[in-house]
Design an enzyme around this catalytic site. Structure first.
Site, PDB file in Angstrom:
ATOM      1  N   ASP A  74       0.819  -1.211   0.000  1.00  0.00           N
ATOM      2  CA  ASP A  74       0.000   0.000   0.000  1.00  0.00           C
ATOM      3  C   ASP A  74       0.850   1.256   0.000  1.00  0.00           C
ATOM      4  O   ASP A  74       1.988   1.260   0.469  1.00  0.00           O
ATOM      5  CB  ASP A  74      -0.922   0.011   1.228  1.00  0.00           C
ATOM      6  CG  ASP A  74      -2.001  -1.049   1.129  1.00  0.00           C
ATOM      7  OD1 ASP A  74      -2.530  -1.243   0.037  1.00  0.00           O
ATOM      8  OD2 ASP A  74      -2.295  -1.685   2.156  1.00  0.00           O
ATOM      9  N   ARG A 110       8.603   2.014   9.322  1.00  0.00           N
ATOM     10  CA  ARG A 110       8.241   3.311   8.755  1.00  0.00           C
ATOM     11  C   ARG A 110       9.455   4.224   8.863  1.00  0.00           C
ATOM     12  O   ARG A 110       9.671   4.887   9.883  1.00  0.00           O
ATOM     13  CB  ARG A 110       7.036   3.903   9.491  1.00  0.00           C
ATOM     14  CG  ARG A 110       5.782   3.035   9.413  1.00  0.00           C
ATOM     15  CD  ARG A 110       5.006   3.238   8.133  1.00  0.00           C
ATOM     16  NE  ARG A 110       4.034   2.164   7.914  1.00  0.00           N
ATOM     17  CZ  ARG A 110       2.834   2.088   8.499  1.00  0.00           C
ATOM     18  NH1 ARG A 110       2.464   3.026   9.344  1.00  0.00           N
ATOM     19  NH2 ARG A 110       2.033   1.081   8.220  1.00  0.00           N
ATOM     20  N   GLN A 136       0.867  -4.222  14.815  1.00  0.00           N
ATOM     21  CA  GLN A 136      -0.573  -4.135  14.977  1.00  0.00           C
ATOM     22  C   GLN A 136      -1.224  -5.474  14.639  1.00  0.00           C
ATOM     23  O   GLN A 136      -0.615  -6.334  14.015  1.00  0.00           O
ATOM     24  CB  GLN A 136      -1.170  -3.035  14.104  1.00  0.00           C
ATOM     25  CG  GLN A 136      -1.058  -3.261  12.608  1.00  0.00           C
ATOM     26  CD  GLN A 136      -1.663  -2.106  11.811  1.00  0.00           C
ATOM     27  OE1 GLN A 136      -1.667  -0.958  12.240  1.00  0.00           O
ATOM     28  NE2 GLN A 136      -2.198  -2.418  10.648  1.00  0.00           N
ATOM     29  N   ASP A 177     -11.791   5.984  11.957  1.00  0.00           N
ATOM     30  CA  ASP A 177     -10.766   5.739  12.973  1.00  0.00           C
ATOM     31  C   ASP A 177     -11.418   5.664  14.345  1.00  0.00           C
ATOM     32  O   ASP A 177     -12.271   6.494  14.683  1.00  0.00           O
ATOM     33  CB  ASP A 177      -9.737   6.877  13.007  1.00  0.00           C
ATOM     34  CG  ASP A 177      -8.826   6.893  11.783  1.00  0.00           C
ATOM     35  OD1 ASP A 177      -8.783   5.874  11.064  1.00  0.00           O
ATOM     36  OD2 ASP A 177      -8.176   7.932  11.557  1.00  0.00           O
ATOM     37  N   GLU A 215      -5.356   7.774  18.416  1.00  0.00           N
ATOM     38  CA  GLU A 215      -5.911   6.804  17.464  1.00  0.00           C
ATOM     39  C   GLU A 215      -5.483   5.387  17.849  1.00  0.00           C
ATOM     40  O   GLU A 215      -4.302   5.107  17.999  1.00  0.00           O
ATOM     41  CB  GLU A 215      -5.430   7.096  16.049  1.00  0.00           C
ATOM     42  CG  GLU A 215      -5.996   6.133  15.011  1.00  0.00           C
ATOM     43  CD  GLU A 215      -5.340   6.272  13.650  1.00  0.00           C
ATOM     44  OE1 GLU A 215      -5.130   5.224  13.003  1.00  0.00           O
ATOM     45  OE2 GLU A 215      -5.018   7.416  13.252  1.00  0.00           O
ATOM     46  N   SER A 255      -7.519   2.103  12.659  1.00  0.00           N
ATOM     47  CA  SER A 255      -8.057   2.596  11.392  1.00  0.00           C
ATOM     48  C   SER A 255      -8.711   1.402  10.717  1.00  0.00           C
ATOM     49  O   SER A 255      -8.110   0.323  10.647  1.00  0.00           O
ATOM     50  CB  SER A 255      -6.943   3.167  10.510  1.00  0.00           C
ATOM     51  OG  SER A 255      -7.460   3.602   9.274  1.00  0.00           O
TER      52      SER A 255
END
Length: 335
Positions: free
Chosen positions: A57, A110, A125, A236, A249, A252
């Site tokens: 993605d 990331r 996650q 979210d 958050e 999502s």
């Protein structure tokens, strides 16, 4: 939000060893209860994939992917940024039945993340995905699923606080629903993040819906890839974290694009070149099931449940030495 949130007088509720024990308890308990509530089966997931599959993605479109070569493979592989597309393919490949699904541990890197109180270069996650019917592609079904997940959050918080009495529950009884357009109307002069803070502080647990499309001001509330979430059927889960006075958050998620919305959204983002890739063609030609899915941050959940002041207190990652030294002065000790 400031890069590092520092508060005088912070004292961890659990020491380092207790924290490690509690992290495992939170993770084991949550994934077990989530799987039972949503009828999910745990599967193995890739850490890296071939970019030619089209299954990785773009996230917000600016993040640099982590890629490397492997002996005997003619194409560089990429560390996954999200498993949204991979999961939908897996549901078809493994012949899952309607109203059942899968979950997996998703780990990623990331490299462009701004390292701060909540953000790390390491992503962990639970990624989950479930087959639904065409008629389930509604706001009502989305809300029903969110309430099921929130029910699990409440249940796990209760168990965690019973096992570690030094911790106290803080989740409200129910979760509040609002769209990004409604939020913009309520707070037209605020930025999206400021709006999130205000609504979360007011209701403590909020599901902000319909993220990705343009608002009245001509801008989206936040960026979303065009080819997995349906921007009219996503959102979210956000919590107010009183310890740090921030909107937080935790997940999502959303109902995934169908054969119509994927074309509309790719055109809206000027990404028509993706219309020919295999994944998009599989969605357009209905070779993949209709699904709902999302990601739930493992470290985010542990940080909230264990009342920590920095995400590095619940995950092992790397941080600037100046951050480590400064945090120690505020009694924040990273794993």
């Amino acid at each position: 939000m400031k890069r590092l949130i520092l508060k005088d007088g912070y004292s961890p509720k659990l020491d380092l060893l207790q924290t490690e024990i509690a992290i495992k308890y939170v993770k084991d308990t949550f994934e077990k209860d989530l799987a039972k509530e949503l009828k999910l089966t745990r599967v193995s997931a890739p850490l890296f994939i071939l970019p030619s599959t089209g299954l990785n993605d773009n996230l917000n479109g600016y993040e640099r992917r982590v890629s490397f070569d492997i002996k005997n493979i003619n194409e560089n592989v990429e560390v996954v940024q999200s498993l949204a597309k991979w999961k939908r393919n897996a549901l078809a490949k493994y012949n899952f039945a309607q109203n059942t699904g899968l979950y997996t541990d998703m780990n990623a890197i990331r490299r462009d993340e701004e390292l701060d109180t909540l953000h790390s270069a390491y992503v962990d996650q639970w990624d989950w995905e479930k087959i639904i019917s065409k008629t389930d592609r509604t706001i009502a079904f989305l809300k029903k699923t969110v309430r099921s997940i929130y029910k699990v959050l409440k249940k796990v918080e209760k168990k965690v606080c019973e096992k570690f009495p030094v911790l106290q529950p803080s989740l409200p009884d129910s979760i509040f629903f609002i769209t990004t357009k409604q939020l913009e109307s309520m707070y037209p002069k605020l930025t999206p993040s400021e709006r999130e803070y205000e609504i979360c502080k007011k209701y403590k647990a909020v599901f902000i819906m319909q993220i990705g499309g343009k608002l009245k001001n001509g801008l989206p509330h936040d960026g979303r890839a065009a080819d997995y979430d349906d921007w009219n059927l996503n959102g979210d889960i956000m919590l107010y974290y009183e310890n740090l006075d921030i909107a937080y958050e935790i997940s999502s998620m959303g109902i995934r694009v169908d054969e119509d919305s994927i074309i509309e959204q790719l055109k809206a983002k000027g990404e028509e070149d993706k219309l020919t890739n295999q994944y998009v063609q599989d969605v357009i030609n209905k070779r993949l099931p209709y699904t709902i899915g999302g990601g739930i941050g493992q470290s985010r959940l542990c940080m909230y449940m264990l009342k920590k002041a920095h995400i590095g207190e619940v995950q092992a990652s790397v941080w600037p030495q100046e951050d480590i030294s400064l945090l120690e002065k505020y009694n924040i000790h990273l794993l």
